[in-house]
Design an enzyme around this catalytic site. Sequence first.
Site, PDB file in Angstrom:
ATOM      1  N   ALA A   1      50.487  18.670 -12.374  1.00  0.00           N
ATOM      2  CA  ALA A   1      51.927  18.733 -12.088  1.00  0.00           C
ATOM      3  C   ALA A   1      52.510  17.327 -11.960  1.00  0.00           C
ATOM      4  CB  ALA A   1      52.169  19.521 -10.803  1.00  0.00           C
TER       5      ALA A   1
ATOM      6  N   ASP B   1      53.415  22.999  -6.870  1.00  0.00           N
ATOM      7  CA  ASP B   1      52.870  21.680  -7.213  1.00  0.00           C
ATOM      8  C   ASP B   1      53.920  20.807  -7.891  1.00  0.00           C
ATOM      9  OD1 ASP B   1      50.577  22.828  -6.281  1.00  0.00           O
ATOM     10  OD2 ASP B   1      49.342  22.342  -8.016  1.00  0.00           O
TER      11      ASP B   1
HETATM   12  C1  MEV Z   1      47.529  25.153  -6.440  1.00  0.00           C
HETATM   13  O1  MEV Z   1      47.788  23.813  -6.009  1.00  0.00           O
HETATM   14  C2  MEV Z   1      48.248  26.124  -5.560  1.00  0.00           C
HETATM   15  C3  MEV Z   1      48.014  27.579  -5.889  1.00  0.00           C
HETATM   16  O2  MEV Z   1      48.707  28.338  -4.888  1.00  0.00           O
HETATM   17  C4  MEV Z   1      48.538  27.945  -7.252  1.00  0.00           C
HETATM   18  C5  MEV Z   1      50.055  27.918  -7.346  1.00  0.00           C
HETATM   19  O3  MEV Z   1      50.742  27.976  -6.336  1.00  0.00           O
HETATM   20  O4  MEV Z   1      50.538  27.899  -8.479  1.00  0.00           O
HETATM   21  C6  MEV Z   1      46.543  27.956  -5.813  1.00  0.00           C
END
Ligand code: MEV
Length: 317
Positions: A101, A143
């Site tokens: 991201a 993210d």
């Molecule tokens: C990833 O950093 C966070 C998750 O919750 C995936 C998302 O929110 O897209 C695992």
Amino acid sequence: MSGFLGRGRGKVILLGEHSVVYGRPALAAGLERGVRATASSAEEDAMALTPWDVRVTPAQDDAPLGRALFAALSLYAERGAPAALDVEVGLPGGAGLGCSAAIGVAVIEALDGRYGVARTASERGAVSLAWEKVFHGSPSGVDNAVAAVGGVVRFVRGEGVTPVAFGRPLPLVVAHSGTASSTKVVVDGVRDRWTADRPKMERIFDAIAGLVDAAEKALAAGDLEALGARMNDNQRELEAMGVSTPALEALVGDAREAGALGAKLTGAGGGGCMVALAADAAAAARIEARLSTRASMTFTTTVGGSADRSDDAGDDR
Ligand code: MEV
């Protein structure tokens, strides 16, 4: 280097990973470390990433980075001339720190400069979802929102970010379990378990939503003990969800023994990093020293006393 600059921050999720994909809130903090991108004029569209020594051109059916570049360039319908992107990646990939991201946000900010597009940071975070979707099918958007906006935020899918007021700086220690993980694989695994036993997983997501609300109140009150306790509770729920690993739990146990107020995995889990909350800088140093005996990488960061700032100590091992 001349050209238009862009920047994307790494992030830690303080509470709420995975349940955020299912509409529950999450709390996340932007890191000072992240990604820088420069967009300049060129003969053809291309993106070079250091220190990975990777160069890609946009492609719809190629490896993810080429597809992501294609998705980013597709945001500029009228652009006319190609762009060369030089990207310096200051985060480990597959670590739960929001590397993909942060690259997307940095690239899009640099392209915005090159093509004269004006966007606010939160708009940039939102359009970067197109990039992030290449890497895992159903990102919540947390993210890319934090990569663009920074600070400590509450995030709800479809609603975006709200800055969270907090009473005291947050000394955080991050440690890597040594195994990279794929967010897509871990998110898909949660989806399979949700399909197999929806009531159980919904109960877990609801419990985490309650923890996020309590943690937000603790943050506002500057009550780090209460915030740490909610992080510990969140780790238990993540274990019940099936996304923790023995290596992450060993680091969480070490951090708590070394005096952390709270410790949990951060990001998707299945490997990658954990985060520990320390009472102050001296406690953070003790926790980091302990974690560095087992972790493949550690650093300490203090998320500062305002809602838009975070500073890394930058102490990688
Ligand atoms: C990833 O950093 C966070 C998750 O919750 C995936 C998302 O929110 O897209 C695992």
